[in-house]
Motif scaffolding. Structure first.
Motif, mmCIF file in Angstrom:
data_model
loop_
_atom_site.group_PDB
_atom_site.id
_atom_site.type_symbol
_atom_site.label_atom_id
_atom_site.label_comp_id
_atom_site.label_asym_id
_atom_site.label_seq_id
_atom_site.Cartn_x
_atom_site.Cartn_y
_atom_site.Cartn_z
ATOM 1 N N TRP A 49 0.834 -1.220 0.000
ATOM 2 C CA TRP A 49 0.000 0.000 0.000
ATOM 3 C C TRP A 49 0.863 1.263 0.000
ATOM 4 N N THR A 73 -6.608 12.747 -10.607
ATOM 5 C CA THR A 73 -6.252 11.339 -10.806
ATOM 6 C C THR A 73 -7.370 10.444 -10.292
ATOM 7 N N ILE A 75 -8.123 6.555 -9.136
ATOM 8 C CA ILE A 75 -7.424 5.354 -8.669
ATOM 9 C C ILE A 75 -8.458 4.297 -8.273
ATOM 10 N N VAL A 77 -8.319 0.721 -6.119
ATOM 11 C CA VAL A 77 -7.372 -0.062 -5.322
ATOM 12 C C VAL A 77 -8.104 -1.225 -4.671
ATOM 13 N N MET B 1 2.199 18.135 0.239
ATOM 14 C CA MET B 1 1.235 18.378 -0.847
ATOM 15 C C MET B 1 -0.179 18.104 -0.349
ATOM 16 N N ILE B 4 -7.442 17.305 -2.392
ATOM 17 C CA ILE B 4 -8.876 17.109 -2.222
ATOM 18 C C ILE B 4 -9.164 15.770 -2.864
ATOM 19 N N ASP B 6 -11.870 12.093 -3.079
ATOM 20 C CA ASP B 6 -13.190 11.504 -2.906
ATOM 21 C C ASP B 6 -12.994 9.997 -3.011
ATOM 22 N N PHE B 7 -13.584 9.261 -2.098
ATOM 23 C CA PHE B 7 -13.393 7.811 -2.209
ATOM 24 C C PHE B 7 -14.642 7.064 -1.785
ATOM 25 N N TRP B 49 -1.368 14.731 1.503
ATOM 26 C CA TRP B 49 -1.390 13.458 0.747
ATOM 27 C C TRP B 49 -1.230 12.258 1.659
ATOM 28 N N PHE B 53 -4.209 9.283 2.420
ATOM 29 C CA PHE B 53 -4.107 7.881 1.999
ATOM 30 C C PHE B 53 -3.891 6.946 3.197
ATOM 31 N N ILE B 56 -7.442 6.279 4.329
ATOM 32 C CA ILE B 56 -8.139 5.314 3.464
ATOM 33 C C ILE B 56 -7.601 3.906 3.754
ATOM 34 N N ARG B 57 -6.301 3.826 3.989
ATOM 35 C CA ARG B 57 -5.736 2.525 4.361
ATOM 36 C C ARG B 57 -6.343 2.019 5.658
ATOM 37 N N HIS B 60 -9.577 0.448 5.034
ATOM 38 C CA HIS B 60 -9.436 -0.931 4.538
ATOM 39 C C HIS B 60 -9.148 -1.876 5.702
ATOM 40 N N GLU B 61 -8.229 -1.489 6.579
ATOM 41 C CA GLU B 61 -7.879 -2.361 7.704
ATOM 42 C C GLU B 61 -9.089 -2.607 8.598
ATOM 43 N N THR B 73 -11.894 -0.233 -3.843
ATOM 44 C CA THR B 73 -12.142 1.177 -3.550
ATOM 45 C C THR B 73 -11.823 2.037 -4.761
ATOM 46 N N THR B 74 -12.675 3.002 -5.016
ATOM 47 C CA THR B 74 -12.408 3.978 -6.074
ATOM 48 C C THR B 74 -12.098 5.321 -5.428
ATOM 49 N N ILE B 75 -10.998 5.916 -5.867
ATOM 50 C CA ILE B 75 -10.527 7.184 -5.294
ATOM 51 C C ILE B 75 -10.318 8.190 -6.420
ATOM 52 N N LYS B 76 -10.773 9.409 -6.221
ATOM 53 C CA LYS B 76 -10.341 10.513 -7.092
ATOM 54 C C LYS B 76 -9.512 11.443 -6.225
ATOM 55 N N VAL B 77 -8.389 11.902 -6.738
ATOM 56 C CA VAL B 77 -7.541 12.785 -5.936
ATOM 57 C C VAL B 77 -7.053 13.933 -6.804
#
Lengths: 102, 102, 102, 102
Positions: A49, A73, A75, A77, B1, B4, B6-7, B49, B53, B56-57, B60-61, B73-77
């Motif tokens: 990850w 972007t 993504i 995952v 960095m 913004i 969305d996930f 950043w 992330f 989001i991790r 998942h956990e 998972t779908t992410i826009k960043v």
């Protein structure tokens, strides 16, 4: 936690031709040593990850450094704890189920 | 960095009702202290950043720990180096252009 | 077939400020009569499959007509045959599970 | 309006193994006659807007008919009015910009 991911980077504010930015991002992927594969609307990548998202971040940094003021972007995952799976496994798993004439 | 993002997290292999997993993920977001907002097909989030992330991790956990063997998972960043922008700015920027002449 | 969807349109080749294109797209949504809701990284929309994708197509047409040579859009679309669900249901379903122990 | 798209279908409520649903969707794609290519996290497809989204809809119908009560699909769709572009062109455009072996 290992992931299989897919991402596509869209630089904004640099005109209509994006391929040199995508190519720069491919070079970041090469440098990373992670397994990856370009397709017509993004790149498959697999790895831990932290490393996968660090590589996507470096893509953003590289593309900003090339002059893109803004990047969007997308993504996808996937993670799983039931078993290991690689990029090749995923494709093979589908193609093995295509029937005679599929 | 700063980003913004969305996930939306889709637990796989836990049946058809996903809302308790999404709710667990909202609690991870609350714990993070990052600005976030649930909508009908995902969650907006903003922050550095690494932190976004990492959150989001942790989703998942958490969702794996609740029993989901697999997650997609779908992410826009979005990142930008021309100026700062918040979740509220993005919505306001569009709504200011609606209506008379929009 | 009814869908709940979420989409975000990224015009390419029109500079860095995209909000007037997103606003034009909101007007297409208004004209459609479909239920929709703007958030900071896209728009939720619900309705019959054909109508929802026809509206997104009209957004592309409108944004191209405003001068964007190229557009990249990300869409999430959910369908279910077990029961009906609206945009409001989806949010309510999650928020009802937040709180006392989630 | 021609599009280059990429989509990945996630059936929900059918357990953890999704490959037979993805394979069924590949068969829908074969039947469509549209140009398409499977990768490890989705499928590239190109063709007229209406046909591409009709095919994705048929994938949903097929996968629901196989017993999936719920489906969540992520789609990326690109349109351009400055010139024609195929799936092969997009990959070639990037690889031509990679450096000596990059």
């Amino acid at each position: 936690m290992n992931v299989i991911a897919d991402f596509s980077v869209v630089p904004i504010g640099v005109g209509v031709s994006l391929s040199r930015y995508v190519a720069a991002c491919q070079e970041v992927l090469e440098e990373s040593g992670l397994s990856h594969r370009l397709h017509a609307y993004g790149t498959n990548i697999e790895g831990p990850w932290e490393e996968v998202f660090a590589v996507i971040r470096r893509c953003h940094e590289r593309v900003h450094a090339m002059g893109a003021p803004r990047i969007s972007t997308t993504i996808k995952v996937g993670t799983r704890i039931d078993r290991d799976q690689t990029l090749n496994d995923k494709v093979a798993s589908v193609t093995s189920k295509l029937g005679g004439g599929g």
